[in-house]
Motif scaffolding. Sequence first.
Motif, PDB file in Angstrom:
ATOM      1  N   UNK A 250      13.891  -4.322  18.427  1.00  0.00           N
ATOM      2  CA  UNK A 250      14.063  -5.641  18.801  1.00  0.00           C
ATOM      3  C   UNK A 250      15.469  -6.291  18.003  1.00  0.00           C
ATOM      4  N   UNK A 251      16.310  -6.677  18.683  1.00  0.00           N
ATOM      5  CA  UNK A 251      17.889  -6.971  18.293  1.00  0.00           C
ATOM      6  C   UNK A 251      17.947  -8.420  18.284  1.00  0.00           C
ATOM      7  N   UNK A 252      18.817  -9.087  17.485  1.00  0.00           N
ATOM      8  CA  UNK A 252      18.950 -10.491  17.545  1.00  0.00           C
ATOM      9  C   UNK A 252      19.844 -10.714  18.339  1.00  0.00           C
ATOM     10  N   UNK A 253      19.603 -12.141  19.173  1.00  0.00           N
ATOM     11  CA  UNK A 253      20.185 -12.401  20.288  1.00  0.00           C
ATOM     12  C   UNK A 253      21.632 -13.388  20.049  1.00  0.00           C
ATOM     13  N   UNK A 254      22.719 -13.320  20.844  1.00  0.00           N
ATOM     14  CA  UNK A 254      23.584 -14.510  20.341  1.00  0.00           C
ATOM     15  C   UNK A 254      24.085 -14.865  21.892  1.00  0.00           C
ATOM     16  N   UNK A 255      24.699 -16.248  21.770  1.00  0.00           N
ATOM     17  CA  UNK A 255      25.462 -16.513  23.018  1.00  0.00           C
ATOM     18  C   UNK A 255      26.998 -16.085  22.719  1.00  0.00           C
ATOM     19  N   UNK A 256      27.494 -15.170  23.361  1.00  0.00           N
ATOM     20  CA  UNK A 256      28.942 -14.767  23.359  1.00  0.00           C
ATOM     21  C   UNK A 256      30.062 -15.725  23.598  1.00  0.00           C
ATOM     22  N   UNK A 257      31.243 -15.776  23.209  1.00  0.00           N
ATOM     23  CA  UNK A 257      32.063 -16.781  23.675  1.00  0.00           C
ATOM     24  C   UNK A 257      32.520 -16.690  25.094  1.00  0.00           C
TER      25      UNK A 257
ATOM     26  N   UNK B  20      20.597 -16.372  25.601  1.00  0.00           N
ATOM     27  CA  UNK B  20      20.097 -17.300  24.874  1.00  0.00           C
ATOM     28  C   UNK B  20      18.642 -17.008  24.410  1.00  0.00           C
ATOM     29  N   UNK B  21      18.225 -15.663  24.286  1.00  0.00           N
ATOM     30  CA  UNK B  21      17.125 -15.511  23.863  1.00  0.00           C
ATOM     31  C   UNK B  21      17.468 -15.220  22.191  1.00  0.00           C
ATOM     32  N   UNK B  22      16.234 -15.487  21.336  1.00  0.00           N
ATOM     33  CA  UNK B  22      16.396 -15.313  19.954  1.00  0.00           C
ATOM     34  C   UNK B  22      16.599 -13.712  19.555  1.00  0.00           C
ATOM     35  N   UNK B  23      15.800 -12.991  20.225  1.00  0.00           N
ATOM     36  CA  UNK B  23      15.993 -11.594  20.011  1.00  0.00           C
ATOM     37  C   UNK B  23      15.600 -11.029  21.556  1.00  0.00           C
ATOM     38  N   UNK B  24      16.098  -9.733  21.628  1.00  0.00           N
ATOM     39  CA  UNK B  24      15.892  -8.841  22.849  1.00  0.00           C
ATOM     40  C   UNK B  24      16.078  -7.383  22.548  1.00  0.00           C
ATOM     41  N   UNK B  25      15.637  -6.492  23.369  1.00  0.00           N
ATOM     42  CA  UNK B  25      15.645  -5.244  23.418  1.00  0.00           C
ATOM     43  C   UNK B  25      16.546  -4.579  24.811  1.00  0.00           C
ATOM     44  N   UNK B  26      16.355  -3.439  24.629  1.00  0.00           N
ATOM     45  CA  UNK B  26      17.159  -2.592  25.829  1.00  0.00           C
ATOM     46  C   UNK B  26      15.977  -1.523  26.149  1.00  0.00           C
ATOM     47  N   UNK B  27      15.744  -1.217  27.362  1.00  0.00           N
ATOM     48  CA  UNK B  27      15.015  -0.293  27.980  1.00  0.00           C
ATOM     49  C   UNK B  27      15.552   0.494  28.874  1.00  0.00           C
ATOM     50  N   UNK B  28      15.835   1.992  28.876  1.00  0.00           N
ATOM     51  CA  UNK B  28      16.519   2.588  29.787  1.00  0.00           C
ATOM     52  C   UNK B  28      15.472   3.437  30.663  1.00  0.00           C
ATOM     53  N   UNK B  29      15.877   3.285  32.103  1.00  0.00           N
ATOM     54  CA  UNK B  29      15.286   3.697  33.153  1.00  0.00           C
ATOM     55  C   UNK B  29      16.001   4.759  33.902  1.00  0.00           C
ATOM     56  N   UNK B  30      15.432   6.038  34.107  1.00  0.00           N
ATOM     57  CA  UNK B  30      16.247   7.057  34.944  1.00  0.00           C
ATOM     58  C   UNK B  30      15.791   6.673  36.144  1.00  0.00           C
ATOM     59  N   UNK B  31      16.375   6.458  37.304  1.00  0.00           N
ATOM     60  CA  UNK B  31      16.204   6.032  38.764  1.00  0.00           C
ATOM     61  C   UNK B  31      15.670   7.127  39.578  1.00  0.00           C
ATOM     62  N   UNK B  32      14.733   7.465  40.357  1.00  0.00           N
ATOM     63  CA  UNK B  32      14.398   8.518  41.169  1.00  0.00           C
ATOM     64  C   UNK B  32      13.125   8.279  41.891  1.00  0.00           C
ATOM     65  N   UNK B  33      11.979   9.207  41.958  1.00  0.00           N
ATOM     66  CA  UNK B  33      11.070   8.767  42.977  1.00  0.00           C
ATOM     67  C   UNK B  33       9.857   8.838  41.772  1.00  0.00           C
ATOM     68  N   UNK B  34       9.455   9.682  41.136  1.00  0.00           N
ATOM     69  CA  UNK B  34       8.263   9.634  40.056  1.00  0.00           C
ATOM     70  C   UNK B  34       7.259   8.944  40.791  1.00  0.00           C
ATOM     71  N   UNK B  35       6.778   9.707  41.822  1.00  0.00           N
ATOM     72  CA  UNK B  35       5.379   9.548  42.342  1.00  0.00           C
ATOM     73  C   UNK B  35       5.423   7.967  43.229  1.00  0.00           C
ATOM     74  N   UNK B  36       6.624   7.495  43.559  1.00  0.00           N
ATOM     75  CA  UNK B  36       6.796   6.371  44.039  1.00  0.00           C
ATOM     76  C   UNK B  36       6.999   5.226  43.338  1.00  0.00           C
ATOM     77  N   UNK B  37       6.920   5.199  42.085  1.00  0.00           N
ATOM     78  CA  UNK B  37       6.845   4.328  40.935  1.00  0.00           C
ATOM     79  C   UNK B  37       8.571   3.840  40.758  1.00  0.00           C
ATOM     80  N   UNK B  38       9.291   4.905  41.212  1.00  0.00           N
ATOM     81  CA  UNK B  38      10.835   4.779  41.370  1.00  0.00           C
ATOM     82  C   UNK B  38      11.820   4.787  40.180  1.00  0.00           C
ATOM     83  N   UNK B  39      11.118   4.878  39.209  1.00  0.00           N
ATOM     84  CA  UNK B  39      11.998   5.114  37.748  1.00  0.00           C
ATOM     85  C   UNK B  39      11.104   5.807  36.667  1.00  0.00           C
ATOM     86  N   UNK B  40      11.732   6.315  35.655  1.00  0.00           N
ATOM     87  CA  UNK B  40      10.914   6.815  34.275  1.00  0.00           C
ATOM     88  C   UNK B  40      11.776   6.033  33.232  1.00  0.00           C
TER      89      UNK B  40
END
Length: 567
Positions: free
Chosen positions: A152-159, A125-145
Motif C-alpha cells: 500500500x502506497x500513499x496517494x497524492x493529487x499531482x499538479x 484522490x485516494x489516501x492510499x493505493x496499490x499497483x497490481x500487475x497482470x500478464x494478459x493472455x488466455x489462462x483458461x478463459x480468465x484472460x490474465x494472470x
Amino acid sequence: MSLESRPGVQRRFRRRRRRVLSLLGALLVVLVAAGATGWALSSGGGTPRRAPTHRTVRTASSTDTTGRTFLGPDGVESTAIIDQNKLPGTTSWKINGTPPGTIAGFADTTYAAVGDTVTLYVTTDASTFQVVAYRMGYYGGDGARQVWESASLPGQVQPACPVTPGINMVSCDNWTPSLTMKVTSQFFPGDYLLKLVGNGGQESYVLLTIWDPDSHATYLIMARSLTEQGWNSYGGYSFYQGEGPCTLGQTGSYPPCNRARVVSFDRPYNTGNGATDFLGGEYPLVYFAEEHGLDVTYCTDITVNDYPDILLNHKAVLSLGHDETWTTPERQGVQTALSKGVNVAFFGAAAIVRHARLQASSLGPDREEVDYRDSSEDPLNGKGDPLDVTGNTWSSPPTNWPSSSLVGEIYSGYLDPGAPNAAFVVYQANAWIFKGTGLSDGSSIPGVIASDIDHIAPSQPMPSNIEVLGHSPVSLSDAYTNQGEWDGHTYSDMTYYTDPSSDGGVFDSGTVNWINTLTPCAAGESPCPATYTDQITGNLLWLFGQGPAGRVVPSVANWQSVTPAGS
C-alpha cells in the motif's frame, strides 16, 4: 446460406482435441516458473534509461521462454506458451462500470526487459493505493494472470500538467514519482496491464510491454504505442484535436489548427480507463494467440524504432488494429524484414498513414512523439532528412513515400461513428485463407467491417501480384471516402501478396475492426463473426508461421478482375 448453418461452429472443440494429440508426442516440456513476486519496489524516483546509442539488439538475462515448437492447426505452437497459460488465471484484472473518484498514471517507458527499471507516476484522490500487475493472455478463459502486487502506497493529487505553447504538448513531467520497480525474471514476456487500485474503489490501468531481446519466437506481436498516444487528448490536446485559438499562424478546419504538434508519453491515457484501445484493438488477438498456444513474443512499435533488427529473428510480424502512425526506422525495419522473407500481417486498416519521429523528454528517451502533420511547420523541413519531416501522411512531400507500396492498399475512408457495421464479403473462396470455413464466393459475414477501411488502388504504387481475398461494399450513406465512389458505395478489400524476391508474404484485413471480431461471442449469440474470423485468422497464422509464405502459397494476381476497376 446463413452463418449458423455453415461448417465451423464446433471448430474450437476440434482444435483443442488436435492439440492434445499433438502434445502426446512432445519430448520436452518447459516448466514455467509460477512465482507470485517479480518486481523489486522502492520509493522515490529512479534513474531514467539512457537512450540507445546504436541499432543492434542488446543482450539481457531473462526467463527462459523457449520451448518445443510444432505446427498445429492454427499456426506454430510452443510448449512454453501452452504451459504459461496452464498457470492460474484471474478475472480481477477487469474494471467493471465507472469506478468512483480519480486515479490515473503512466510509466516512464512503453516497454521493458528483465533487468530494466520502471518508474510509475500516479495521481489520485485516494489516501492510499496499490499497483497490481497482470500478464494478459488466455489462462483458461480468465484472460490474465496476476504476477505481482505492490505494498500500500500513499496517494497524492499531482499538479496540473503544463502545455508547451506553440506546439501544444501536454506533459506531466512535473509529477513526483510514485514508485520504482525492477523487472525481474519472473515476468514472462507479454503485454501487461498495471492496475492502479485506490482504497476508495478508484481503478485505472497503465500499459506496459515486457519484451525478450533474445527471442526467436515465430510470431512478434507489435503494440501500437504511437497511434494510441497520437489520439490521446489527456490535458486537452492530441494530433487530432485541441483547445483555444489556432497556433503557429495556421488557419483552416483540417487538421485542426489548434492541435498538438508534439505529444508526450509523460501523461496518462484518457480513455479505456487508462488502457486506451488496447482491450479492443489488440487484446483479442493476444487472447487468440495464447489460447491456441502459438509461439508468440511481444514488443511495441517503439521497440522496433529502437531495435529494428529484432524483426529478423521472427517469421511473422503482426501489426494490430488501427496501427496508423509509424516512424522511419520502424518502417525501414519492416521493409528490410520483408526483403529477407519475414511475413507481415496488417490486421487493421489505415496502417502507415501518419508519419512521426521520436525524441527524448526529461524523463527518458522516446518520450515525445513529433508529428506536425504539415511539413511547412516542421522545423526539420528543408534542413534534415526528408524521411524525418512530418507531413500530413507518408505520401506528403517531402517524404513522398506512399504506404501502399508496402501494405498493398490505400486508406480509403471510414464508417461514420454510430453507423452499423458492414458485412465482410468473400471474393475468392477457394483461396487458402478460407479453408475450412464453408464459405463461397459472395458469402458474407455480418458485423466485420467498421471504422477505417482500405481498398486497392491501381493508380497508386502497389505490388503487381496483389490477390484480392475479400471485396466488401460499404454504403456511403454510412461512410466517408475521398478515394472513389461506385454506385453510392466504397469498398473494403482484404488482400495478400508475396514478395517476388524473398517470398515474404503481406496480408491486409482491410478493416480496423478485424481484431475486435475475434472476441468470443456470448452463449447463444448468433450469428457470431468469431466463428469465421477465428478460422480465417488461424489459416493466416498457419501459413505465416512456416517461413516465407510465398514458398508455400505464392500470391496469384486477381486484382484486374475486381470491377469496377479500383473499387
